[in-house]
Design a protein around this motif. Structure first.
Motif: not given
Length: 334
Positions: A186, A189, A194, A197, A235, A238-239
């Motif tokens: 993504d 990110f 990432e 995910d 980061l 949020r991610n």
């Protein structure tokens, strides 16, 4: 042409390339070694062109971060397998074939991680990946060999090949066809989470992720952002929220997100009491951006949620901080 590419994403890591690139070339005869440069300003590209003219170099026009940097660089390659390798990793002799063998033995295996040990404490597991990654239902990532800041000594306790929830981006073997079918990382990110995910999305599609201890690498770690960097805090928080929103089944989405947001608030208060106002602001900013991202994230919601049943059903925070369980074996023992 070799069907495996060892791909190093570089951003101002000339000192790591000087230290580790030749080692990677010497120990990777089965693969083509490629470097993607995220518009470095430390003369990395010039160094590579002079010192390693035979190494393919993909030059990007700006720093796209880990996620989109790899997406753009890998889109230029046609190999069947990618091994994403941090520039601060020392590989060992024979490290590639064991990873490939896992993938060849089972078509459902989309990604594989080696044993990742600490470059500076070579008898201990490294923070970013250790002996394979896992995640609890509240979105807290942990590893066999590393729970929060607790890094175990490698005594052979995790020398069995096994399924894991996520493979570390520090050394990430992936089938190119699966990476492409899932549209890679993504890009929003930028960096951090990432790969988790992506692995979660792999599980949702019926794939598995594996750990192969017969392959060993040593990771310096913290080469781009130090642990207490507020941007890294931003980061990660949020991610993490974005990843949970995309991949949790609807039934559990809002209850688990509410608990996680509350725990983030407690962490923010802890930062405030420690005098770390910048990290507190990083968490608040992460939440604001997460809310702003909701229209995008709704569109990215998974259509299947097979990965949920592979999460650790308890709370690793509770197990570690309250019950004082410090290792994966203690936490996940039946």
């Amino acid at each position: 042409m070799k069907n495996i590419a060892v791909v190093i994403l570089n951003f101002n890591g000339k000192h790591f390339l000087e230290k580790f690139l030749q080692n990677t070339l010497d120990n990777s005869p089965e693969a083509e070694v490629v470097v993607i440069d995220n518009a470095s300003t430390d003369a990395s590209a010039e160094y590579l062109k002079t010192a390693f003219p035979g190494v393919p170099l993909v030059l990007l026009d700006k720093n796209y971060g880990f996620a989109e940097g790899y997406n753009r660089g890998l889109a230029t390659l046609t190999h069947d397998y990618f091994i994403l390798l941090n520039s601060d990793v020392e590989v060992t002799r024979g490290w590639i074939l064991p990873l490939l063998q896992v993938s060849l033995a089972r078509r459902d295996v989309a990604a594989v991680q080696p044993k990742i040990l600490d470059y500076h404490r070579r008898t201990h597991f490294e923070y970013a990946g250790a002996a394979g990654g896992f995640m609890d239902v509240l979105g807290y990532a942990f590893c066999r060999g590393r729970i929060f800041d607790e890094q175990e000594e490698d005594k052979g306790q995790y020398d069995t090949r096994s399924e894991i929830f996520w493979a570390s981006g520090a050394c990430f073997f992936v089938r190119a066809e699966v990476f492409r079918s899932l549209k890679g990382f993504d890009a929003r990110f930028f960096a951090h989470m990432e790969e988790i995910d992506l692995c979660w999305r792999m599980h949702n599609q019926g794939y598995t992720v594996a750990y192969q201890p017969a392959s060993v690498v040593y990771h310096v770690g913290g080469g781009t952002l130090p642990a207490e960097n507020p941007f890294k805090t931003y980061l990660n928080f949020r991610n993490n929220l974005a990843m949970m929103f995309k991949n949790l089944p609807r039934k559990y989405l809002f209850p688990l997100l509410f608990v996680r947001l509350s725990l983030d608030g407690i962490t923010g208060v802890r930062f405030l009491l420690q005098g770390s106002v910048r990290n507190l602001w990083a968490i608040l900013k992460a939440h604001f951006v997460f809310y702003r991202w909701l229209p995008y994230l709704i569109g990215k919601r998974s259509k299947s949620f097979g990965g949920f049943k592979k999460l650790y059903a308890g709370s690793v925070v509770w197990a570690y901080f309250v019950k004082k369980k410090k290792t994966y074996t203690e936490i996940c023992s039946k």
